[in-house]
Design a protein around this motif. Structure first.
Motif, PDB file in Angstrom:
ATOM      1  N   TRP A 327       0.963  -1.249   0.014  1.00  0.00           N
ATOM      2  CA  TRP A 327      -0.208  -0.144   0.163  1.00  0.00           C
ATOM      3  C   TRP A 327       0.762   1.312   0.019  1.00  0.00           C
ATOM      4  O   TRP A 327       0.111   2.499  -0.236  1.00  0.00           O
ATOM      5  CB  TRP A 327      -0.854  -0.148   1.167  1.00  0.00           C
ATOM      6  N   VAL A 328       2.228   1.231   0.219  1.00  0.00           N
ATOM      7  CA  VAL A 328       3.025   2.287   0.359  1.00  0.00           C
ATOM      8  C   VAL A 328       2.920   3.217  -1.095  1.00  0.00           C
ATOM      9  O   VAL A 328       2.892   4.155  -0.973  1.00  0.00           O
ATOM     10  CB  VAL A 328       4.338   1.922   0.656  1.00  0.00           C
ATOM     11  N   TYR A 329       3.237   2.479  -2.173  1.00  0.00           N
ATOM     12  CA  TYR A 329       3.250   3.390  -3.420  1.00  0.00           C
ATOM     13  C   TYR A 329       2.182   3.806  -3.686  1.00  0.00           C
ATOM     14  O   TYR A 329       2.054   4.809  -4.318  1.00  0.00           O
ATOM     15  CB  TYR A 329       3.965   2.155  -4.558  1.00  0.00           C
ATOM     16  N   PRO A 330       0.853   3.018  -3.713  1.00  0.00           N
ATOM     17  CA  PRO A 330      -0.405   3.463  -4.160  1.00  0.00           C
ATOM     18  C   PRO A 330      -0.767   4.744  -3.235  1.00  0.00           C
ATOM     19  O   PRO A 330      -1.166   5.913  -3.563  1.00  0.00           O
ATOM     20  CB  PRO A 330      -1.367   2.541  -3.984  1.00  0.00           C
ATOM     21  N   LEU A 331      -0.383   4.545  -1.749  1.00  0.00           N
ATOM     22  CA  LEU A 331      -0.887   5.805  -0.814  1.00  0.00           C
ATOM     23  C   LEU A 331       0.006   7.042  -1.392  1.00  0.00           C
ATOM     24  O   LEU A 331      -0.388   8.013  -1.379  1.00  0.00           O
ATOM     25  CB  LEU A 331      -0.558   5.380   0.357  1.00  0.00           C
ATOM     26  N   THR A 332       1.370   6.659  -1.486  1.00  0.00           N
ATOM     27  CA  THR A 332       2.195   7.817  -1.993  1.00  0.00           C
ATOM     28  C   THR A 332       1.546   8.474  -3.236  1.00  0.00           C
ATOM     29  O   THR A 332       1.616   9.821  -3.159  1.00  0.00           O
ATOM     30  CB  THR A 332       3.572   7.310  -2.163  1.00  0.00           C
ATOM     31  N   LEU A 437       7.471  20.118   0.755  1.00  0.00           N
ATOM     32  CA  LEU A 437       8.651  19.569   1.267  1.00  0.00           C
ATOM     33  C   LEU A 437       8.278  17.881   1.974  1.00  0.00           C
ATOM     34  O   LEU A 437       9.071  17.042   1.823  1.00  0.00           O
ATOM     35  CB  LEU A 437       9.228  20.267   2.494  1.00  0.00           C
ATOM     36  N   GLY A 438       7.052  17.756   2.592  1.00  0.00           N
ATOM     37  CA  GLY A 438       6.698  16.531   3.113  1.00  0.00           C
ATOM     38  C   GLY A 438       6.551  15.543   1.986  1.00  0.00           C
ATOM     39  O   GLY A 438       6.832  14.273   2.285  1.00  0.00           O
ATOM     40  N   VAL A 439       6.051  16.232   0.838  1.00  0.00           N
ATOM     41  CA  VAL A 439       5.936  15.078  -0.281  1.00  0.00           C
ATOM     42  C   VAL A 439       7.325  14.566  -0.792  1.00  0.00           C
ATOM     43  O   VAL A 439       7.427  13.455  -1.150  1.00  0.00           O
ATOM     44  CB  VAL A 439       5.113  15.728  -1.258  1.00  0.00           C
ATOM     45  N   ILE A 440       8.177  15.666  -0.705  1.00  0.00           N
ATOM     46  CA  ILE A 440       9.623  15.078  -1.118  1.00  0.00           C
ATOM     47  C   ILE A 440      10.140  14.189  -0.235  1.00  0.00           C
ATOM     48  O   ILE A 440      10.572  12.980  -0.847  1.00  0.00           O
ATOM     49  CB  ILE A 440      10.696  16.343  -1.396  1.00  0.00           C
ATOM     50  N   PHE A 441       9.905  14.526   0.893  1.00  0.00           N
ATOM     51  CA  PHE A 441      10.519  13.513   2.042  1.00  0.00           C
ATOM     52  C   PHE A 441       9.837  12.178   1.932  1.00  0.00           C
ATOM     53  O   PHE A 441      10.555  11.084   1.932  1.00  0.00           O
ATOM     54  CB  PHE A 441      10.155  13.967   3.280  1.00  0.00           C
ATOM     55  N   LEU A 442       8.212  12.172   1.712  1.00  0.00           N
ATOM     56  CA  LEU A 442       7.504  10.839   1.132  1.00  0.00           C
ATOM     57  C   LEU A 442       8.296  10.203   0.142  1.00  0.00           C
ATOM     58  O   LEU A 442       8.370   8.863   0.214  1.00  0.00           O
ATOM     59  CB  LEU A 442       6.304  11.145   1.299  1.00  0.00           C
ATOM     60  N   LEU A 444      11.044  10.041  -1.047  1.00  0.00           N
ATOM     61  CA  LEU A 444      12.455   9.346  -0.770  1.00  0.00           C
ATOM     62  C   LEU A 444      12.290   8.355   0.119  1.00  0.00           C
ATOM     63  O   LEU A 444      12.873   7.207   0.031  1.00  0.00           O
ATOM     64  CB  LEU A 444      13.397  10.488   0.050  1.00  0.00           C
ATOM     65  N   LEU A 445      11.287   8.323   1.289  1.00  0.00           N
ATOM     66  CA  LEU A 445      11.014   7.400   2.130  1.00  0.00           C
ATOM     67  C   LEU A 445      10.558   6.021   1.428  1.00  0.00           C
ATOM     68  O   LEU A 445      10.789   4.934   1.687  1.00  0.00           O
ATOM     69  CB  LEU A 445      10.431   8.039   3.473  1.00  0.00           C
ATOM     70  N   THR A 446       9.437   6.296   0.474  1.00  0.00           N
ATOM     71  CA  THR A 446       8.913   5.154  -0.116  1.00  0.00           C
ATOM     72  C   THR A 446       9.995   4.292  -0.976  1.00  0.00           C
ATOM     73  O   THR A 446       9.778   3.106  -1.171  1.00  0.00           O
ATOM     74  CB  THR A 446       7.718   6.081  -1.001  1.00  0.00           C
ATOM     75  N   PRO A 450      10.823   2.411   3.280  1.00  0.00           N
ATOM     76  CA  PRO A 450       9.124   2.318   3.221  1.00  0.00           C
ATOM     77  C   PRO A 450       8.620   2.376   4.555  1.00  0.00           C
ATOM     78  O   PRO A 450       7.820   2.626   4.843  1.00  0.00           O
ATOM     79  CB  PRO A 450       8.982   1.063   2.309  1.00  0.00           C
ATOM     80  N   GLY A 451       9.547   1.435   5.465  1.00  0.00           N
ATOM     81  CA  GLY A 451       9.013   1.498   6.790  1.00  0.00           C
ATOM     82  C   GLY A 451       8.929   2.720   7.571  1.00  0.00           C
ATOM     83  O   GLY A 451       8.057   2.747   8.707  1.00  0.00           O
ATOM     84  N   ALA A 452       9.372   3.552   6.990  1.00  0.00           N
ATOM     85  CA  ALA A 452       9.333   5.221   7.663  1.00  0.00           C
ATOM     86  C   ALA A 452       8.440   5.952   7.232  1.00  0.00           C
ATOM     87  O   ALA A 452       8.248   7.088   7.527  1.00  0.00           O
ATOM     88  CB  ALA A 452      10.507   5.788   7.672  1.00  0.00           C
ATOM     89  N   SER A 453       7.645   5.651   5.940  1.00  0.00           N
ATOM     90  CA  SER A 453       6.891   6.480   4.970  1.00  0.00           C
ATOM     91  C   SER A 453       5.688   6.796   5.771  1.00  0.00           C
ATOM     92  O   SER A 453       5.187   7.899   5.380  1.00  0.00           O
ATOM     93  CB  SER A 453       6.569   5.766   3.740  1.00  0.00           C
ATOM     94  N   TYR A 454       5.297   6.147   6.445  1.00  0.00           N
ATOM     95  CA  TYR A 454       3.906   6.590   7.359  1.00  0.00           C
ATOM     96  C   TYR A 454       4.065   7.871   8.244  1.00  0.00           C
ATOM     97  O   TYR A 454       3.027   8.759   8.294  1.00  0.00           O
ATOM     98  CB  TYR A 454       3.597   5.219   8.354  1.00  0.00           C
TER      99      TYR A 454
END
Length: 753
Positions: A327-332, A437-442, A444-446, A450-454
């Motif tokens: 669900w990480v990629y679809p959510l992002t 900026l949060g989207v950029i961080f997201l 990168l984390l994705t 990915p465990g930190a993307s939440y």
């Protein structure tokens, strides 16, 4: 109007603080319930009785005290109705610069299930470092498992077998765990493992690490855990950081597992203060409840299919939320799409401009750079003036929470000061810039963590949905005057970030805390509507925050005095050279007011020149009286020359409480070595052969070296025992035994074969 706005401001900020308080309160470990039925429930008091026997004194691997703890474990397991066995072997590992080996004794007991054919392993290590009794690391884990066995024995039989494995040699390089997963006859029976650790003396029992393909095991953990504290961000960070525990070894063997530890009270870690007096009994209670509930829950499950796609997981008001990596990629992707839509609509409806968006980005970057720079410079000054002297060998610092609090106060103040200067920005532009900026961080984390993307995904999603609704309803002008909307926007960011920052402050050294201010500034920018309300209370707000930071730092200054309740590092050990009939005092720390009577600031050397150990560390030296110590017994079994090589067969026979043996051979001549039953080809990069052995088997240990050439070769041996009676008895209470070799006695000798 102004009065109403101030009331709204106080209300909104108060609710945000309430969210923070509730999220932090959920992390407090539970106190023992004195009225609970001890037959059915974990009892920290009973576990504490075990701990008094386990952590009475330091018991490192290879020591007599370690053997006493092992005997106590065997005795108690028998009292509990189990049939303990001891798996003994000598385990060695080849590293790039040296070989380490250890005489390991793992204690294993099986609690039989009703016959499902599956088994759980619950583990904790029973050895300690030589500097401290290890009440938390890892006596509390051992005691918690003993108490867990008592409760399980009085309950209905579980379906699955449970192997309770108390490993030796964890502090020497996970040797007991490596021995188990290499040699144990039980290793093939294990379907999953639950391990217990500690890196401090207090705090909640955190499930901080899992195995790969953890979806199923995390979901089941969430169902069973009492007072759960966890985050997949911690698990992701632990994978990339140079930290290991016994679960590291089982992970390498692809065994599903969970790892629990508490980490507050870092200043007690690996010191004499890791004792029962400094242990927070609530941490023991939390470890024990986790152990018992994990055993009861997983003991009844079908363990045939324990691996599923990795999960993202985190705490939310005392619950554990988890979902698959799928669900990480679809959510992002949805968040990126939603951000684009909200931004375009906001610009079309004149709530924001692209120019203002760019200026807002500049304002946020300015606050980030200024906050990090300010806190780094302040920390450099504070550290140089008074904090460094209160820093221990492990990196722990007394009053670390005061420094972290000062950084937070200064960061908020600096951000408010800077943003006030950008008079042209509005709340929409600032909030959208923060979301960008949060989207950029997201993104990168994705991709990379990915465990930190939440951490960014859910606050961003909530903010965008709320802003999208506001823009859709044409309420952009009045959003800052809507307490309900502002409260909803602050909920997820505060509830997710505040406890995470608390965990990062707990496990990271203070020197890294200034860089975490990036997250704080971003959070303030995301909640700019709240930040602006805070500043509108008056210009006194940022000044007051700076004043509070100064007061906090002043408190840390006046408390920066070593004493018996806040002892600091002192390192000293004794080395006697049997060849030269000389002895010396050695310290790995510059002379302090006590060690200066033994070593001098001008007489420097290097550990490699003093001991046959590959540790490139500066040392301070002083002359000592020669004492009459016996070197550990080393027997030459035979030497043999053939095909241009020399084969030297030695046998270590040990001695009175010899904990460690060291040997070095220079010149790059050692090509192969056999230690007991294990053989290693020595890489050419190891120009000087180094080998450290922890504990000597009672029957002796054979060491066969294949030497290039037939010329004589010099061996340098050293044996280590602990503690030195003079250092132990004369060291003042304001200094504490920490660091490698402290309070040790070394006997060195050179032999040519």
């Amino acid at each position: 109007m102004k009065k109403r706005r101030n009331i709204n401001t106080i209300l909104v900020i108060s609710i945000a603080f309430l969210f923070a308080f509730i999220s932090l309160y959920a992390m407090i470990p539970p106190s023992p319930d004195k009225n609970a039925d001890f037959v059915k429930n974990f009892s920290a008091d009973r576990a504490l009785h075990h701990l008094k026997n386990i952590a009475n004194t330091a018991h490192p691997s290879g020591s007599i005290e370690n053997e006493k703890v092992r005997n106590y474990l065997v005795e108690q397991l028998r009292v509990l109705g189990l049939k303990p066995e001891i798996e003994h072997s000598n385990h060695a590992s080849l590293y790039p610069k040296m070989i380490t080996g250890g005489d390991m004794y793992n204690v294993i007991a099986k609690l039989e299930g009703s016959g499902s054919g599956h088994a759980i392993m619950m583990s904790a290590h029973y050895d300690s470092v030589q500097q401290g009794p290890g009440a938390s690391d890892d006596g509390a884990g051992v005691a918690a498992l003993l108490e867990t066995i008592r409760v399980l024995k009085s309950a209905p039989t579980l379906k699955n077998d449970i192997y309770f494995v108390f490993t030796d040699g964890e502090e020497q390089g996970l040797m007991g765990a490596k021995e188990f997963w290499t040699e144990s006859k039980h290793k093939q029976k294990i379907n999953m493992i639950i391990n217990f650790e500690a890196r401090g003396t207090s705090g909640p029992s955190i499930m901080f690490q899992t195995s790969k393909e953890n979806g199923w095991i995390v979901r089941e953990f969430a169902k069973a855990a009492p007072n759960p504290v966890t985050s997949s961000l911690l698990g992701s960070l632990f994978e990339i950081m140079p930290n290991d525990s016994d679960l590291t070894v089982s992970n390498e063997n692809k065994i599903p597992g969970l790892n629990f530890a508490y980490g507050d009270g870092w200043t007690g870690y690996h010191t004499p203060n890791d004792n029962i007096q400094h242990l927070d009994i609530r941490s023991l209670e939390h470890q024990g409840r986790n152990a018992l509930e994990m055993a009861k829950h997983f003991g009844q499950l079908d363990l045939s299919h324990t691996k599923q796609e990795n999960a993202v997981y985190f705490n939310f008001f005392g619950l554990v939320i988890s979902y698959s990596y799928y669900w990480v990629y679809p959510l992002t992707s949805f968040i990126v799409f939603l951000f684009a839509m909200v931004t375009i609509i906001a610009v079309k409806k004149n709530a924001a401009t692209y120019k203002g968006f760019g200026i807002s980005l500049l304002a946020i970057f300015s606050a980030i750079v200024a906050s990090i720079l300010a806190t780094v410079l302040i920390w450099m000054g504070v550290n140089a003036l008074w904090a460094e002297k209160m820093t221990l060998f492990s990196g722990a610092i007394y009053d670390s929470s005061l420094y972290q609090s000062a950084f937070l106060l200064l960061t908020v103040a600096v951000s408010l000061f800077i943003w006030k200067k950008f008079r042209s920005i509005n709340t929409w532009e600032m909030t959208l810039a923060a979301i960008f900026l949060g989207v950029i961080f997201l993104l990168l984390l994705t991709q990379f963590l990915p465990g930190a993307s939440y951490l960014f995904a859910w606050p961003l999603l909530a903010s965008l949905l709320i802003l999208g609704w506001v823009v859709w309803k044409d309420k952009t002008e009045s959003i800052a005057d809507q307490p309900l909307i502002l409260t909803l926007m602050s909920c997820l960011p505060v509830v997710l970030f505040v406890p995470l920052l608390k965990l990062l402050f707990t496990f990271f050294p203070v020197s890294l805390a200034p860089y975490l201010m990036l997250l704080v500034v971003w959070l303030l920018a995301l909640l700019f509507m709240h930040s602006k309300l805070l500043y509108q209370l008056g210009r006194w707000v940022p000044h007051t925050l700076v004043g509070m930071a100064i007061i906090v730092l002043a408190i840390s200054f006046f408390q920066a005095n070593p004493g018996s309740d806040r002892p600091i590092d002192s390192n000293l050990f004794y080395v006697v050279d049997q060849d030269k009939k000389q002895a010396k005092w050695v310290s790995l720390e510059p002379p302090d007011k006590w060690t200066e009577q033994y070593v001098t600031a001008t007489n420097k050397s290097n550990i490699k020149e003093i001991l046959p150990f590959n540790y490139d560390k500066e040392a301070w030296v002083g002359t000592a009286l020669v004492r009459n110590y016996e070197m550990a017994k080393i027997k030459l079994v035979k030497t043999e020359k053939k095909q241009g090589k020399k084969f030297i067969h030695l046998r270590y026979l040990g001695g009175n409480d010899i904990q460690n043996m060291y040997v070095s051979v220079p010149g790059g001549r050692v090509q192969k070595v056999t230690i007991g039953k294990e053989s290693f080809v020595i890489p050419k990069t190891m120009q000087t052969f180094y080998y450290k052995q922890t504990g000597i088997p009672k029957k002796g240990l054979d060491l066969i070296l294949e030497i290039k050439g037939e010329k004589p070769v010099e061996f340098t041996f050293a044996s280590e025992q602990h503690p030195d009676p003079e250092i132990r008895s004369k060291r003042p209470s304001r200094w504490i035994s920490t660091g490698i070799f402290d309070e040790s006695i070394f006997i060195t000798d050179r032999v040519t074969y």
